[in-house]
Design a protein around this motif. Structure first.
Motif, short mmCIF file in Angstrom:
data_model
loop_
_atom_site.label_atom_id
_atom_site.label_comp_id
_atom_site.label_asym_id
_atom_site.label_seq_id
_atom_site.Cartn_x
_atom_site.Cartn_y
_atom_site.Cartn_z
N ASP A 32 0.85 -1.20 0.00
CA ASP A 32 0.00 0.00 0.00
C ASP A 32 0.88 1.25 0.00
O ASP A 32 1.97 1.25 0.60
N ILE A 33 0.41 2.30 -0.66
CA ILE A 33 1.12 3.59 -0.57
C ILE A 33 0.94 4.13 0.84
O ILE A 33 -0.18 4.26 1.34
N GLY A 34 2.05 4.44 1.49
CA GLY A 34 1.98 4.96 2.85
C GLY A 34 2.31 6.43 2.97
O GLY A 34 1.86 7.10 3.90
N PHE A 35 3.11 6.92 2.00
CA PHE A 35 3.61 8.28 2.14
C PHE A 35 3.76 8.90 0.76
O PHE A 35 4.26 8.25 -0.17
N VAL A 36 3.33 10.15 0.62
CA VAL A 36 3.39 10.86 -0.66
C VAL A 36 3.99 12.24 -0.42
O VAL A 36 3.56 12.97 0.49
N TRP A 37 5.01 12.56 -1.21
CA TRP A 37 5.59 13.90 -1.14
C TRP A 37 6.07 14.29 -2.52
O TRP A 37 6.87 13.59 -3.14
N ARG A 38 5.52 15.40 -3.01
CA ARG A 38 5.82 15.87 -4.36
C ARG A 38 5.50 14.76 -5.35
O ARG A 38 4.39 14.23 -5.35
N GLU A 39 6.46 14.37 -6.19
CA GLU A 39 6.18 13.35 -7.20
C GLU A 39 6.50 11.94 -6.71
O GLU A 39 6.33 10.98 -7.46
N ARG A 40 6.98 11.82 -5.47
CA ARG A 40 7.40 10.53 -4.95
C ARG A 40 6.32 9.88 -4.12
O ARG A 40 5.54 10.54 -3.44
N GLN A 41 6.31 8.56 -4.17
CA GLN A 41 5.42 7.76 -3.35
C GLN A 41 6.24 6.62 -2.75
O GLN A 41 7.13 6.08 -3.40
N TRP A 42 5.95 6.27 -1.51
CA TRP A 42 6.63 5.17 -0.84
C TRP A 42 5.59 4.21 -0.29
O TRP A 42 4.60 4.63 0.31
N THR A 43 5.83 2.92 -0.50
CA THR A 43 4.96 1.93 0.11
C THR A 43 5.37 1.77 1.58
O THR A 43 6.45 2.21 2.01
N TRP A 44 4.51 1.10 2.34
CA TRP A 44 4.85 0.86 3.73
C TRP A 44 6.11 0.00 3.84
O TRP A 44 6.93 0.20 4.74
N ARG A 45 6.28 -0.96 2.92
CA ARG A 45 7.49 -1.78 2.94
C ARG A 45 8.73 -0.91 2.74
O ARG A 45 9.74 -1.06 3.43
N GLU A 46 8.65 0.04 1.80
CA GLU A 46 9.79 0.91 1.54
C GLU A 46 10.07 1.84 2.71
O GLU A 46 11.23 2.09 3.06
N MET A 47 9.02 2.36 3.31
CA MET A 47 9.22 3.25 4.46
C MET A 47 9.87 2.50 5.61
O MET A 47 10.81 3.02 6.26
#
Length: 542
Positions: A32-47
């Motif tokens: 799932d997408i957990g974090f969004v900033w500007r053009e970037r998105q991070w999944t919960w796994r990535e965070m």
């Protein structure tokens, strides 16, 4: 081991490390997408992976251990968000500064907190230099967020430890996790010590009282610095897997806020009344779809009735108010959407900040610490699991803040028979004119009912005849001409004569604190700077 009353042996005080919230969500909803900033998105796994990497770097390269304090000076960004969990994971203490503060102010925070390390945005070289000049015991390392001439680059350091998994350090209920610095409106900021056990309760309480039924399908937009209330709010989102969306710039751009609300189907937001006022008064509120909103939570200062009504007319029944200082991490009262009403009448609880939060108790006390009768004004005091552990290395402040186990908020108010609480104002704002107590909040509410008034603040100033009198600083709405607004005449019949401000001052804008609040201290300083206070009003002999 000593027995507690009733013959029960006390159990362990071990609690969950707050960083485990992120671990849990990454396990359940890794993609799932957990974090969004500007053009970037991070999944919960990535965070979670990035937090693991930074925690490993802090521990193995810079020697950060449980109890160490890490100062963070940065505008909102993913690295600031990650640093919170990396510190928690190691049992270290996260010490965020409001990025709008001056280098000298941040240097004071570095010294007062005993920071051992600094994570600093590349745009703040003067802040980094000032903080590093402090000692006792001294900053041992600096990480820069972005390319900078100081410190090691945060992302480069984290990349060296990619793939590492760091278990959360064992913590007890009273182990500190966050130094939440007060705004310092009446003096130097104080470090309120927030703990793992306290914050675990706060997260649960927020989910229960402020935004029930929050799930992985929800989304939250961040419009305030993560260093304070917005950071707590985003910790709550992580606990239930709701994504967080940051604004692309440091400056509040209202159309961008509404565009992001529409794009990401944002369901909740945390803000302060002044920002909410800006959001609903901008024309862009009508250009974007905000029907996804379920909870628009405002706190940090009272919201005037006229502004409440305008927000409800634009957004619908989504407003949630809470009252709570940083020392109680927002957990004193709540006023859910069902208790916000557009129409004045018996069902509109005008002026209330709601009722007691779950598992929290409020008492209105007199100067001796005795409870007062319903409807009687006194100091709002509170007990419960959300109350902080005290101020760091400040026994005098702790002695003043607590009485018979109750935390003294410094706010004045009263409680109705049905338990709803009404804030009169800060005890420091009240003034005495001709022997009568005057509460500026009441006067400001009346002034703001005028259709041509946008903002107002009333202060008590010395007066040789009455002891103190009120000065009202007002900002007119766009298009209105202050010289044509006969405010004193308009207030006649709406306000007792002894409460009428002696003077009305008109400004184009109102000075606000770093958190977007109208701060009386700043207004008083600006009045003096502009020469709009006479000698007697400054407490000087004529």
């Amino acid at each position: 081991m000593a027995l507690a009353p009733g013959g029960v042996t006390p159990s362990s005080t071990r609690v969950m490390n707050l960083s485990h919230f992120l671990t849990q969500t990454a396990r359940r909803n890794p993609d799932d997408i957990g974090f969004v900033w500007r053009e970037r998105q991070w999944t919960w796994r990535e965070m979670d992976a990035r937090v693991n990497a930074m925690a490993a770097a802090l521990r193995d390269e810079f020697g950060v251990a449980k109890g160490d304090r890490i100062l963070v000076q940065s505008a909102n960004c993913n690295q600031m968000f990650e640093s919170m969990f990396a510190c928690f994971r190691l049992g270290a203490v996260w010490v965020p500064a409001n990025y709008r503060q001056s280098p000298d102010e941040v240097a004071y925070l570095a010294k007062a907190s005993g920071a051992r390390g600094l994570i600093c945005g590349a745009g703040f070289p003067a802040h980094a230099a000032a903080a590093c000049r402090q000692t006792a015991p001294g900053i041992r390392f600096v990480l820069s967020i972005g390319e900078a001439e100081f410190g090691d680059d945060y992302d480069t350091v984290a990349a060296r430890f990619a793939g590492r998994t760091i278990p959360s350090v064992a913590v007890d209920r009273d182990d500190p996790c966050w130094f939440f610095f007060t705004s310092g409106t009446t003096g130097r900021p104080k470090a309120a010590v927030l703990t793992h056990g306290q914050m675990g309760f706060v997260v649960t309480n927020h989910l229960c009282d402020l935004m029930p039924a929050t799930t992985r399908d929800d989304a939250s937009i961040v419009v305030a610095p993560l260093s304070h209330g917005a950071g707590i709010h985003q910790l709550v989102q992580v606990a239930h897997g709701a994504k967080s969306i940051l604004l692309p710039t440091d400056k509040l751009d209202v159309p961008t806020v509404w565009a992001l609300v529409e794009k990401w189907r944002v369901t909740n937001a945390f803000t302060v009344p002044t920002i909410l006022k800006m959001l609903v008064e901008d024309d862009s509120v009508d250009r974007f779809d905000h029907s996804s909103l379920r909870y628009v939570i405002y706190a940090g200062a009272p919201m005037y009735r006229a502004d409440q009504k305008r927000a409800m007319e634009k957004l619908g029944p989504v407003l949630v108010q809470y009252f709570g200082l940083g020392e109680v991490t927002g957990n004193i009262t709540v006023q859910p959407p069902a208790y916000h009403c557009v129409e004045d009448g018996p069902h509109a609880r005008i002026g209330t900040c709601g009722f007691e939060r779950t598992a929290m108790q409020v008492e209105i006390q007199d100067d001796a610490g005795n409870p007062v009768s319903p409807g009687e004004t006194g100091e709002i005091c509170v007990i419960g699991p959300a109350v902080f552990a005290g101020y760091c290395d400040n026994p005098e402040a702790n002695a003043a803040a607590f009485r018979n186990g109750w935390f003294r908020t410094g706010d004045l108010g009263h409680m109705a028979e049905d338990g709803f609480i009404y804030i009169t104002g800060r005890s420091s704002d009240m003034y005495i004119s001709g022997g009568s107590n005057i509460y500026p909040r009441e006067i400001e509410e009346k002034i703001l009912l005028h259709p041509d008034i946008s903002e107002a603040a009333v202060l008590g100033v010395p007066d040789p005849v009455w002891g103190e009198v009120g000065v009202a600083v007002c900002v007119a709405r766009a298009g209105a001409v202050p010289e044509t607004i006969e405010l004193e005449r308009w207030l006649e019949g709406k306000l007792a004569r002894y409460k009428m401000p002696k003077r009305f001052v008109w400004w184009e804008t109102m000075p606000k604190s770093a958190y977007g609040k109208i701060a009386k201290k700043l207004i008083r300083e600006e009045l003096e700077r502009r020469g709009e206070l006479g000698p007697s009003e400054r407490g000087l002999s004529a």
